[in-house]
Motif scaffolding. Structure first.
Motif, PDB file in Angstrom:
ATOM      1  N   GLY A  35     -12.202  16.271  -0.064  1.00  0.00           N
ATOM      2  CA  GLY A  35     -13.249  15.591   0.680  1.00  0.00           C
ATOM      3  C   GLY A  35     -12.729  14.500   1.601  1.00  0.00           C
ATOM      4  N   SER A  36     -13.618  14.015   2.452  1.00  0.00           N
ATOM      5  CA  SER A  36     -13.244  13.046   3.477  1.00  0.00           C
ATOM      6  C   SER A  36     -12.701  11.741   2.893  1.00  0.00           C
ATOM      7  N   ALA A  37     -13.293  11.247   1.798  1.00  0.00           N
ATOM      8  CA  ALA A  37     -12.835   9.996   1.199  1.00  0.00           C
ATOM      9  C   ALA A  37     -11.373  10.103   0.765  1.00  0.00           C
ATOM     10  N   ALA A  38     -10.985  11.260   0.260  1.00  0.00           N
ATOM     11  CA  ALA A  38      -9.600  11.476  -0.160  1.00  0.00           C
ATOM     12  C   ALA A  38      -8.665  11.403   1.039  1.00  0.00           C
ATOM     13  N   GLY A  39      -9.076  11.996   2.159  1.00  0.00           N
ATOM     14  CA  GLY A  39      -8.251  11.959   3.359  1.00  0.00           C
ATOM     15  C   GLY A  39      -8.089  10.548   3.898  1.00  0.00           C
ATOM     16  N   VAL A  40      -9.175   9.775   3.898  1.00  0.00           N
ATOM     17  CA  VAL A  40      -9.114   8.398   4.386  1.00  0.00           C
ATOM     18  C   VAL A  40      -8.247   7.533   3.474  1.00  0.00           C
ATOM     19  N   ALA A  41      -8.364   7.723   2.154  1.00  0.00           N
ATOM     20  CA  ALA A  41      -7.538   6.962   1.211  1.00  0.00           C
ATOM     21  C   ALA A  41      -6.059   7.265   1.422  1.00  0.00           C
ATOM     22  N   THR A  42      -5.738   8.532   1.653  1.00  0.00           N
ATOM     23  CA  THR A  42      -4.347   8.913   1.904  1.00  0.00           C
ATOM     24  C   THR A  42      -3.846   8.307   3.205  1.00  0.00           C
ATOM     25  N   ALA A  43      -4.693   8.328   4.246  1.00  0.00           N
ATOM     26  CA  ALA A  43      -4.318   7.733   5.528  1.00  0.00           C
ATOM     27  C   ALA A  43      -4.057   6.238   5.383  1.00  0.00           C
ATOM     28  N   ALA A  44      -4.882   5.559   4.572  1.00  0.00           N
ATOM     29  CA  ALA A  44      -4.678   4.130   4.335  1.00  0.00           C
ATOM     30  C   ALA A  44      -3.340   3.892   3.633  1.00  0.00           C
ATOM     31  N   GLY A  45      -3.003   4.744   2.678  1.00  0.00           N
ATOM     32  CA  GLY A  45      -1.723   4.607   1.987  1.00  0.00           C
ATOM     33  C   GLY A  45      -0.542   4.810   2.916  1.00  0.00           C
ATOM     34  N   VAL A  46      -0.647   5.809   3.787  1.00  0.00           N
ATOM     35  CA  VAL A  46       0.420   6.061   4.756  1.00  0.00           C
ATOM     36  C   VAL A  46       0.639   4.835   5.645  1.00  0.00           C
ATOM     37  N   SER A  47      -0.454   4.217   6.085  1.00  0.00           N
ATOM     38  CA  SER A  47      -0.353   3.050   6.959  1.00  0.00           C
ATOM     39  C   SER A  47       0.257   1.857   6.233  1.00  0.00           C
ATOM     40  N   VAL A  48      -0.098   1.657   4.974  1.00  0.00           N
ATOM     41  CA  VAL A  48       0.502   0.571   4.188  1.00  0.00           C
ATOM     42  C   VAL A  48       1.995   0.824   3.986  1.00  0.00           C
ATOM     43  N   GLY A  49       2.365   2.072   3.798  1.00  0.00           N
ATOM     44  CA  GLY A  49       3.784   2.404   3.694  1.00  0.00           C
ATOM     45  C   GLY A  49       4.541   2.003   4.949  1.00  0.00           C
ATOM     46  N   ILE A  51       3.851  -0.512   6.797  1.00  0.00           N
ATOM     47  CA  ILE A  51       4.030  -1.962   6.764  1.00  0.00           C
ATOM     48  C   ILE A  51       5.303  -2.310   6.000  1.00  0.00           C
ATOM     49  N   GLY A  52       5.574  -1.562   4.920  1.00  0.00           N
ATOM     50  CA  GLY A  52       6.825  -1.770   4.186  1.00  0.00           C
ATOM     51  C   GLY A  52       8.036  -1.515   5.066  1.00  0.00           C
ATOM     52  N   HIS A  53       7.997  -0.441   5.845  1.00  0.00           N
ATOM     53  CA  HIS A  53       9.094  -0.146   6.766  1.00  0.00           C
ATOM     54  C   HIS A  53       9.204  -1.220   7.845  1.00  0.00           C
ATOM     55  N   THR A  54       8.064  -1.773   8.253  1.00  0.00           N
ATOM     56  CA  THR A  54       8.068  -2.835   9.261  1.00  0.00           C
ATOM     57  C   THR A  54       8.838  -4.046   8.762  1.00  0.00           C
ATOM     58  N   ILE A  55       8.578  -4.437   7.522  1.00  0.00           N
ATOM     59  CA  ILE A  55       9.263  -5.609   6.958  1.00  0.00           C
ATOM     60  C   ILE A  55      10.763  -5.356   6.855  1.00  0.00           C
ATOM     61  N   LEU A 117       3.810   6.031  -1.160  1.00  0.00           N
ATOM     62  CA  LEU A 117       5.118   6.492  -1.618  1.00  0.00           C
ATOM     63  C   LEU A 117       5.686   7.578  -0.718  1.00  0.00           C
ATOM     64  N   SER A 118       4.821   8.471  -0.227  1.00  0.00           N
ATOM     65  CA  SER A 118       5.280   9.526   0.662  1.00  0.00           C
ATOM     66  C   SER A 118       5.919   8.944   1.915  1.00  0.00           C
ATOM     67  N   ASN A 119       5.375   7.841   2.377  1.00  0.00           N
ATOM     68  CA  ASN A 119       5.863   7.240   3.610  1.00  0.00           C
ATOM     69  C   ASN A 119       7.050   6.321   3.377  1.00  0.00           C
ATOM     70  N   ILE A 120       6.909   5.392   2.425  1.00  0.00           N
ATOM     71  CA  ILE A 120       7.928   4.359   2.262  1.00  0.00           C
ATOM     72  C   ILE A 120       9.207   4.917   1.640  1.00  0.00           C
ATOM     73  N   SER A 121       9.111   6.064   0.964  1.00  0.00           N
ATOM     74  CA  SER A 121      10.313   6.654   0.359  1.00  0.00           C
ATOM     75  C   SER A 121      11.030   7.603   1.308  1.00  0.00           C
ATOM     76  N   ASN A 122      10.539   7.729   2.522  1.00  0.00           N
ATOM     77  CA  ASN A 122      11.155   8.643   3.488  1.00  0.00           C
ATOM     78  C   ASN A 122      12.189   7.885   4.320  1.00  0.00           C
ATOM     79  N   PRO A 123      13.480   8.109   4.091  1.00  0.00           N
ATOM     80  CA  PRO A 123      14.504   7.357   4.833  1.00  0.00           C
ATOM     81  C   PRO A 123      14.488   7.652   6.327  1.00  0.00           C
ATOM     82  N   LYS A 124      13.977   8.821   6.719  1.00  0.00           N
ATOM     83  CA  LYS A 124      13.919   9.150   8.145  1.00  0.00           C
ATOM     84  C   LYS A 124      12.990   8.196   8.887  1.00  0.00           C
ATOM     85  N   ILE A 125      11.917   7.767   8.224  1.00  0.00           N
ATOM     86  CA  ILE A 125      10.980   6.841   8.857  1.00  0.00           C
ATOM     87  C   ILE A 125      11.623   5.469   9.015  1.00  0.00           C
TER      88      ILE A 125
END
Length: 208
Positions: A35-49, A51-55, A117-125
């Motif tokens: 459902g849509s809520a799951a997609g939005v929650a995942t998108a929010a997690g990706v964006s927070v990840g 921020i970790g790469h930004t720091i 985790l999918s985002n922040i654990s990706n060394p390519k990013i």
């Protein structure tokens, strides 16, 4: 006021963000299966990840920018080569298949942390951020470290502004993309060209 090329940054960022990749597929797959809520929650997690790469990128770039000229040149050339490499890979991957697989249902919090985790654990990013963000800091900037930090945060925000709505409408968007492989091919080509151009620009950038 930050010495940043905002127009170029926003255009290049949006082109890269809308290109189908690991994060986009993750967001769409969660939305389609839960459902849509799951997609939005995942998108929010990706964006927070992001921020970790930004720091991490800000701390690393700040250290380099305060050191010697030859380290700056080495970073510049390595970043330029990496961006050109990524661009060539995207152009060559224009026939990429947009496959979405189903997963077992998860809670919204678990989906959020999966995105992080999918985002922040990706060394390519991490490497991509290190090469991408300095492109848009003007050579005479007196505060390059702060500029990189702000650019990274804006990129994370743009990512959510794009991928959040994708999560809301993933079912329709997925079907539309599957039936139009040429659209995906051109997204890859355009993104690849943007990265190659940025890499060439970086290679000839002079330090103030």
């Amino acid at each position: 006021m930050l010495e940043v090329n905002w127009l170029l940054f926003i255009v290049a960022s949006l082109v890269l963000i809308v290109t189908p990749g690991q994060d986009m597929i993750l967001v769409m797959s969660r939305s389609i299966t839960q459902g849509s809520a799951a997609g939005v929650a995942t998108a929010a997690g990706v964006s927070v990840g992001l921020i970790g790469h930004t720091i991490l990128a800000t701390l690393g770039l700040g250290a380099v920018l305060r050191t010697s000229e030859w380290l700056f040149i080495a970073l510049k050339l390595a970043g330029a080569a990496y961006l050109v490499y990524l661009g060539i890979q995207l152009v060559r991957s224009a026939k990429h298949k947009f496959d979405i697989s189903a997963d077992a249902p998860r809670s919204l919090w678990r989906l959020f942390f999966d995105g992080v985790l999918s985002n922040i654990s990706n060394p390519k990013i991490a490497v991509f951020y290190f090469a991408f963000l300095p492109q848009f800091v003007l050579p005479n900037s007196p505060r390059p470290t702060l500029s990189v930090l702000v650019l990274g945060l804006v990129f994370a925000g743009l990512t959510f502004l794009v991928k959040g709505p994708v999560g809301l409408s993933a079912g329709l968007l997925s079907g539309w993309l599957r039936s139009r492989p040429r659209v995906i091919a051109w997204l890859y080509r355009i993104s690849g060209a943007v990265l190659i151009g940025l890499g060439i620009k970086l290679a000839f950038e002079r330090r103030a």
